[in-house]
Design a protein around this motif. Structure first.
Motif, short mmCIF file in Angstrom:
data_model
loop_
_atom_site.label_atom_id
_atom_site.label_comp_id
_atom_site.label_asym_id
_atom_site.label_seq_id
_atom_site.Cartn_x
_atom_site.Cartn_y
_atom_site.Cartn_z
N TYR A 16 0.85 -1.26 0.05
CA TYR A 16 -0.06 0.12 0.01
C TYR A 16 0.92 1.32 -0.02
CZ TYR A 16 -3.58 -2.98 0.91
OH TYR A 16 -4.77 -4.09 0.68
N ARG A 17 0.34 2.30 -0.40
CA ARG A 17 0.98 3.56 -0.66
C ARG A 17 -0.04 4.83 -0.46
NH1 ARG A 17 0.10 5.76 -5.45
NH2 ARG A 17 -1.03 4.57 -7.07
N GLY A 18 0.63 5.82 -0.27
CA GLY A 18 -0.62 7.18 -0.51
C GLY A 18 -0.38 7.82 1.03
N TYR A 29 4.17 -3.36 -9.42
CA TYR A 29 4.97 -3.06 -8.25
C TYR A 29 4.51 -3.87 -6.93
CZ TYR A 29 7.83 -0.15 -11.03
OH TYR A 29 8.87 0.33 -11.93
N TYR A 30 5.22 -4.07 -6.01
CA TYR A 30 4.64 -4.76 -4.63
C TYR A 30 5.76 -4.58 -3.46
CZ TYR A 30 8.08 -8.49 -4.92
OH TYR A 30 9.34 -9.29 -5.00
N GLY A 31 4.95 -4.96 -2.44
CA GLY A 31 6.03 -5.03 -1.19
C GLY A 31 6.20 -3.59 -0.67
N ARG A 32 7.18 -3.64 0.31
CA ARG A 32 7.41 -2.44 1.38
C ARG A 32 7.73 -1.23 0.54
NH1 ARG A 32 12.34 -0.70 3.69
NH2 ARG A 32 11.83 0.98 5.44
N CYS A 34 6.15 -0.35 -1.99
CA CYS A 34 5.99 -0.43 -3.38
C CYS A 34 7.20 -0.49 -4.21
CB CYS A 34 4.72 0.52 -3.80
SG CYS A 34 3.39 0.14 -3.03
N LEU A 35 8.58 -0.76 -3.71
CA LEU A 35 9.68 -0.63 -4.57
C LEU A 35 10.00 -1.67 -5.33
CD1 LEU A 35 11.77 1.41 -1.87
CD2 LEU A 35 10.48 2.37 -3.85
N GLU A 36 9.54 -3.01 -5.06
CA GLU A 36 9.76 -4.36 -5.78
C GLU A 36 8.95 -4.47 -7.06
OE1 GLU A 36 12.15 -6.22 -4.51
OE2 GLU A 36 12.36 -5.05 -2.66
N ARG A 37 9.58 -4.68 -7.98
CA ARG A 37 8.91 -4.95 -9.22
C ARG A 37 8.40 -6.30 -9.68
NH1 ARG A 37 7.43 -2.52 -13.76
NH2 ARG A 37 7.75 -2.94 -15.59
N CYS A 38 7.42 -6.72 -10.02
CA CYS A 38 7.04 -8.02 -10.44
C CYS A 38 7.64 -8.45 -11.90
CB CYS A 38 5.42 -8.10 -10.48
SG CYS A 38 4.70 -8.17 -8.84
N ASP A 39 7.86 -9.59 -12.03
CA ASP A 39 8.50 -10.14 -13.48
C ASP A 39 7.70 -11.53 -13.56
OD1 ASP A 39 9.79 -10.52 -15.64
OD2 ASP A 39 11.65 -11.34 -14.64
N CYS A 40 6.29 -11.55 -13.46
CA CYS A 40 5.53 -12.75 -13.48
C CYS A 40 5.53 -13.41 -15.01
CB CYS A 40 4.05 -12.45 -12.74
SG CYS A 40 4.06 -11.66 -11.51
N ASP A 41 5.50 -14.70 -14.75
CA ASP A 41 5.22 -15.35 -16.11
C ASP A 41 3.61 -15.33 -16.50
OD1 ASP A 41 4.00 -17.72 -14.89
OD2 ASP A 41 6.02 -18.64 -14.72
N SER A 42 3.39 -15.87 -17.39
CA SER A 42 1.88 -15.80 -17.87
C SER A 42 0.93 -16.65 -17.19
CB SER A 42 1.56 -16.13 -19.65
OG SER A 42 2.13 -17.72 -19.48
N GLU A 43 1.35 -17.30 -16.14
CA GLU A 43 0.37 -18.09 -15.62
C GLU A 43 0.31 -17.57 -14.10
OE1 GLU A 43 -0.48 -21.69 -15.59
OE2 GLU A 43 -0.31 -21.43 -17.76
N ASP A 47 0.58 -9.66 -7.04
CA ASP A 47 -0.17 -9.34 -5.97
C ASP A 47 0.75 -8.10 -5.33
OD1 ASP A 47 -2.11 -10.10 -3.70
OD2 ASP A 47 -0.19 -9.98 -2.88
N SER A 48 -0.06 -6.97 -4.84
CA SER A 48 0.56 -5.85 -4.38
C SER A 48 1.51 -6.22 -2.92
CB SER A 48 -0.24 -4.70 -4.31
OG SER A 48 -1.40 -5.09 -3.34
N ILE A 49 1.32 -6.99 -2.50
CA ILE A 49 1.64 -7.37 -1.24
C ILE A 49 2.94 -8.30 -1.25
CG2 ILE A 49 1.33 -8.50 1.30
CD1 ILE A 49 -1.35 -7.51 1.11
N VAL A 50 2.74 -9.43 -2.07
CA VAL A 50 3.77 -10.84 -2.07
C VAL A 50 4.73 -10.85 -3.44
CG1 VAL A 50 2.98 -11.92 -0.16
CG2 VAL A 50 2.16 -12.41 -2.28
N GLY A 51 3.94 -10.06 -4.65
CA GLY A 51 4.81 -10.43 -5.75
C GLY A 51 3.82 -11.34 -6.57
#
Length: 72
Positions: A16-18, A29-32, A34-43, A47-51
């Motif tokens: 969360y942010r704001g 983006y996710y995590g503390r 919101c600094l972590e960037r997701c790199d998810c495959d198509s499956e 998730d904004s909290i855990v990636g």
């Protein structure tokens, strides 16, 4: 006379942010802070909290989080 302005802010929970911590991280983006960037495959989706997490309709997917965050 010198005026010093001090600003205090409460860090939002991961995902969360704001000003009032009422907004989820921006897309991919996710995590503390919101600094972590997701790199998810198509499956998976970001998730904004855990990636990356498996989509509900994923057949051969297991949840291997990019990062694990706990409540503050």
């Amino acid at each position: 006379m010198t005026l010093i302005s001090v600003v205090f802010f409460k860090e939002c929970k991961p995902g969360y942010r704001g000003t009032n911590c009422s907004s989820a991280c921006t897309q991919n983006y996710y995590g503390r802070l919101c600094l972590e960037r997701c790199d998810c495959d198509s499956e998976k989706y970001c998730d904004s909290i855990v990636g990356c997490l498996c989509k509900n309709n994923s057949v051969n997917c297991t949840d291997q989080h990019q990062g694990v965050y706990h409540s503050m």
